[in-house]
Design an enzyme around this catalytic site. Structure first.
Site, PDB file in Angstrom:
ATOM      1  N   ARG A  25     -15.653  59.097 -11.064  1.00 15.42           N
ATOM      2  CA  ARG A  25     -14.218  59.038 -11.328  1.00 15.42           C
ATOM      3  C   ARG A  25     -13.558  58.107 -10.323  1.00 15.42           C
ATOM      4  O   ARG A  25     -13.725  58.249  -9.111  1.00 15.42           O
ATOM      5  CB  ARG A  25     -13.589  60.431 -11.236  1.00 15.42           C
ATOM      6  N   LEU A  46      -9.617  78.160  -3.849  1.00 15.93           N
ATOM      7  CA  LEU A  46     -10.308  79.262  -4.522  1.00 15.93           C
ATOM      8  C   LEU A  46     -11.739  78.911  -4.896  1.00 15.93           C
ATOM      9  O   LEU A  46     -12.587  79.790  -4.989  1.00 15.93           O
ATOM     10  CB  LEU A  46      -9.521  79.676  -5.773  1.00 15.93           C
ATOM     11  N   GLU A  64     -14.452  66.300  -5.652  1.00 20.44           N
ATOM     12  CA  GLU A  64     -13.660  65.194  -5.089  1.00 20.44           C
ATOM     13  C   GLU A  64     -12.155  65.468  -5.223  1.00 20.44           C
ATOM     14  O   GLU A  64     -11.390  65.253  -4.280  1.00 20.44           O
ATOM     15  CB  GLU A  64     -14.013  63.898  -5.811  1.00 20.44           C
ATOM     16  N   ARG A 101     -15.423  68.947 -17.083  1.00 19.24           N
ATOM     17  CA  ARG A 101     -13.984  69.174 -16.872  1.00 19.24           C
ATOM     18  C   ARG A 101     -13.132  68.173 -17.639  1.00 19.24           C
ATOM     19  O   ARG A 101     -11.921  68.237 -17.620  1.00 19.24           O
ATOM     20  CB  ARG A 101     -13.664  69.059 -15.371  1.00 19.24           C
TER      21      ARG A 101
END
Length: 265
Positions: A25, A46, A64, A101
């Site tokens: 990315r 978290l 990242e 994702r």
């Protein structure tokens, strides 16, 4: 690539974590990072990042976006999962995380797959096995890179889908493809209309000159057939008419001989 049993939770200074050199990315939206940073300020991190140790340092494997947000939030140390995976596996995991994702746009995905093949000297089949994808999936992704950087930028800028991009790829001529892309953008065509447009522009166009030549050629054949029919009609009527035709590159020569009637003395 690595087992969860071998993961160890540690706390690391943010400054000690080096970015993943194989991070696929390239673009991170500032507003999204700031939103995540605000959440981290209020609730803490978290989900730990994942790191590997090499040459006395720590390199990011996955996370990242979380790491950048932690820096924005002003955290000096964060929890991290330490794994003993190899650098090659680190590249695969970084790509997998982003694919799962949906953090990568289509061209980043394609570039990441190409880089994975190139840097680690593996085949498409091996890469497909590592990523849990089919070879056709990888091949279709990589084909997107046949679009020029300018075309890629326009596709992303105007929120066109991967199906739009694949439809445009069926046009080999770059100039024609770019004109078609501009039409798709200007008219805000959906995928189906884009595919119809692509099929239309791929069909060979009949120029006016070609159409005129075709029309004239048909006329000539019609005239010659008319002569042949006339000669046949004369023969049927008992007239010994004779037709000859000679054809060169420049002309068609037709000669019809009709005997004169014999005059009575």
């Amino acid at each position: 690539m690595f087992s969860k049993d071998k993961l160890k939770l540690i706390k690391l200074p943010v400054s000690k974590i080096q970015p993943n050199p194989s991070q696929p990315r390239k673009e991170f939206r500032e507003d999204e990072l700031e939103s995540l940073a605000q959440s981290i300020r209020e609730n803490g991190l978290l989900q730990p990042v994942t790191v590997r140790k090499e040459s006395g340092g720590y390199y990011l494997v996955a996370g990242e976006r979380r790491l950048r947000a932690c820096k924005l939030a002003g955290l000096t140390s964060i929890p991290a999962l330490l794994t003993d995976c190899r650098q090659e596996d680190s590249a695969v995991l970084a790509l997998l995380e982003n694919l799962q994702r949906k953090d990568l746009h289509m061209f980043e995905q394609a570039n990441a797959i190409v880089n994975l093949l190139r840097e680690w000297h593996i085949t498409q089949q091996e890469a497909a096995q590592k990523l849990g994808k089919s070879q056709s999936y990888l091949a279709n992704k990589m084909r997107l890179l046949k679009l020029s950087p300018e075309e890629q930028e326009e596709i992303l800028e105007h929120d066109l889908t991967e199906r739009h991009a694949r439809a445009l790829l069926r046009i080999d001529d770059m100039s024609l493809r770019q004109k078609t892309l501009r039409t798709v953008i200007d008219k805000k065509l959906n995928v189906v209309r884009t595919e119809e447009l692509v099929e239309a522009v791929k069909k060979p166009k009949i120029t006016k000159e070609k159409a005129r030549r075709t029309f004239v050629a048909k006329d000539i054949r019609l005239f010659i057939n008319t002569i042949d029919h006339a000669v046949d009609a004369m023969k049927t009527a008992g007239i010994k008419a004779h037709a000859e035709r000679k054809e060169t590159e420049e002309y068609i020569e037709c000669t019809v001989r009709i005997p004169k009637p014999v005059r009575a003395h």
